[in-house]
Design an enzyme around this catalytic site. Structure first.
Site, PDB file in Angstrom:
ATOM      1  N   HIS A  17       0.841  -1.208   0.000  1.00 20.31           N
ATOM      2  CA  HIS A  17       0.000   0.000   0.000  1.00 20.31           C
ATOM      3  C   HIS A  17       0.875   1.256   0.000  1.00 20.31           C
ATOM      4  CE1 HIS A  17      -3.028  -2.637   2.373  1.00 20.31           C
ATOM      5  NE2 HIS A  17      -3.542  -2.471   1.168  1.00 20.31           N
ATOM      6  N   LYS A  41     -18.443  -5.686   7.828  1.00 19.99           N
ATOM      7  CA  LYS A  41     -17.293  -6.504   7.403  1.00 19.99           C
ATOM      8  C   LYS A  41     -16.368  -6.725   8.611  1.00 19.99           C
ATOM      9  CE  LYS A  41     -13.528  -6.586   4.061  1.00 19.99           C
ATOM     10  NZ  LYS A  41     -12.799  -5.855   3.038  1.00 19.99           N
ATOM     11  N   ARG A  90      -1.815  -6.142  -8.613  1.00 17.65           N
ATOM     12  CA  ARG A  90      -0.746  -7.092  -8.332  1.00 17.65           C
ATOM     13  C   ARG A  90      -0.622  -8.140  -9.430  1.00 17.65           C
ATOM     14  NH1 ARG A  90      -2.740  -8.070  -2.360  1.00 17.65           N
ATOM     15  NH2 ARG A  90      -4.588  -8.061  -3.645  1.00 17.65           N
ATOM     16  N   SER A 128      -2.768  -7.663   3.009  1.00 16.80           N
ATOM     17  CA  SER A 128      -3.019  -7.556   4.450  1.00 16.80           C
ATOM     18  C   SER A 128      -3.303  -8.945   5.027  1.00 16.80           C
ATOM     19  CB  SER A 128      -4.212  -6.639   4.718  1.00 16.80           C
ATOM     20  OG  SER A 128      -3.941  -5.339   4.246  1.00 16.80           O
TER      21      SER A 128
HETATM   22  O1  PNS Z   1      -8.806  -2.967   0.246  1.00 16.23           O
HETATM   23  P1  PNS Z   1     -10.084  -3.452  -0.373  1.00 16.23           P
HETATM   24  O2  PNS Z   1     -10.940  -4.180   0.651  1.00 16.23           O
HETATM   25  O3  PNS Z   1      -9.861  -4.256  -1.625  1.00 16.23           O
HETATM   26  O4  PNS Z   1     -10.883  -2.120  -0.815  1.00 16.23           O
HETATM   27  C1  PNS Z   1     -12.109  -2.212  -1.460  1.00 16.23           C
HETATM   28  C2  PNS Z   1     -12.781  -0.818  -1.609  1.00 16.23           C
HETATM   29  C3  PNS Z   1     -12.851  -0.103  -0.286  1.00 16.23           C
HETATM   30  C4  PNS Z   1     -11.999  -0.009  -2.592  1.00 16.23           C
HETATM   31  C5  PNS Z   1     -14.200  -1.124  -2.153  1.00 16.23           C
HETATM   32  O5  PNS Z   1     -14.809  -2.110  -1.371  1.00 16.23           O
HETATM   33  C6  PNS Z   1     -15.105   0.094  -2.192  1.00 16.23           C
HETATM   34  O6  PNS Z   1     -14.895   1.008  -2.950  1.00 16.23           O
HETATM   35  N1  PNS Z   1     -16.140   0.092  -1.338  1.00 16.23           N
HETATM   36  C7  PNS Z   1     -17.112   1.170  -1.245  1.00 16.23           C
HETATM   37  C8  PNS Z   1     -18.474   0.735  -1.798  1.00 16.23           C
HETATM   38  C9  PNS Z   1     -18.609   1.055  -3.275  1.00 16.23           C
HETATM   39  O7  PNS Z   1     -18.384   2.150  -3.720  1.00 16.23           O
HETATM   40  N2  PNS Z   1     -19.009   0.033  -4.071  1.00 16.23           N
HETATM   41  C10 PNS Z   1     -19.274   0.199  -5.478  1.00 16.23           C
HETATM   42  C11 PNS Z   1     -18.059  -0.001  -6.359  1.00 16.23           C
HETATM   43  S1  PNS Z   1     -18.081  -1.642  -6.953  1.00 16.23           S
END
Ligand code: PNS
Length: 164
Positions: A17, A41, A90, A128
């Site tokens: 990150h 979550k 990645r 993570s």
């Molecule tokens: O580190 P992560 O868990 O892969 O991050 C995921 C994240 C936070 C980027 C994603 O879950 C997100 O944007 N969540 C907010 C909800 C949202 O906007 N969903 C619609 C897009 S598909």
């Protein structure tokens, strides 16, 4: 001012990150690292802990801000006046999900671009979850997380294992 959002769960922040944040801050005037607040979550670290770890890992970086967000990323980006989401890619396995999210976010907020930075080869395997798995078995995570927060992450993850 060109503002980018680096969103994620950051449970906890890793050197992978950090690499993306450091590179994004060279391209944009300001980078907002946005921690998803989702009480449904399960996370190992609370949102306050994740924000605190990120603040300490990025302290002294003048154009990096740490924040939490609820709801849709596309709405949060609009509210912050951001023009881009920056994410690390990645492996090919990341691509399908990331592609779907990028297209969805573009539909929800047509002014918002998603920009992918290819992860440094050193961090290709890193996540993570991997950090948590290694730490839970007492392994050395010093090559995977920022040194200034290593101890806190280790202690917190040992504590979590002890509670189970
Ligand atoms: O580190 P992560 O868990 O892969 O991050 C995921 C994240 C936070 C980027 C994603 O879950 C997100 O944007 N969540 C907010 C909800 C949202 O906007 N969903 C619609 C897009 S598909």
């Amino acid at each position: 001012m060109k503002i980018a959002i680096c969103p994620g769960s950051f449970d906890p922040v890793t050197l992978g990150h950090m690499d993306i944040i450091m590179r994004a801050r060279k391209v944009f005037d300001k980078v907002v690292v946005a921690v998803l607040i989702n009480p449904e979550k399960h996370t190992s670290f609370t949102v306050e802990e994740r924000i605190d770890l990120l603040r300490r890992a990025t302290s002294g970086l003048d154009n990096v801000e740490i924040d939490g967000f609820r709801g849709l990323l596309a709405d949060y980006a609009r509210m912050r006046g951001a023009t881009a989401i920056v994410k690390g890619l990645r492996a090919v396995s990341d691509f399908e999900y990331e592609f779907q999210m990028a297209l969805t976010n573009k539909k929800l907020n047509p002014d918002l671009e998603t920009i992918f930075l290819t992860t440094d080869s050193e961090h290709m395997f890193l996540s993570s979850s991997i950090v948590k798995q290694i730490a839970s078995f007492g392994g050395d995570i010093s090559n995977f997380v920022p040194p200034c927060i290593l101890r806190d992450i280790q202690e917190r993850l040992c504590q979590e294992v002890g509670e189970k």
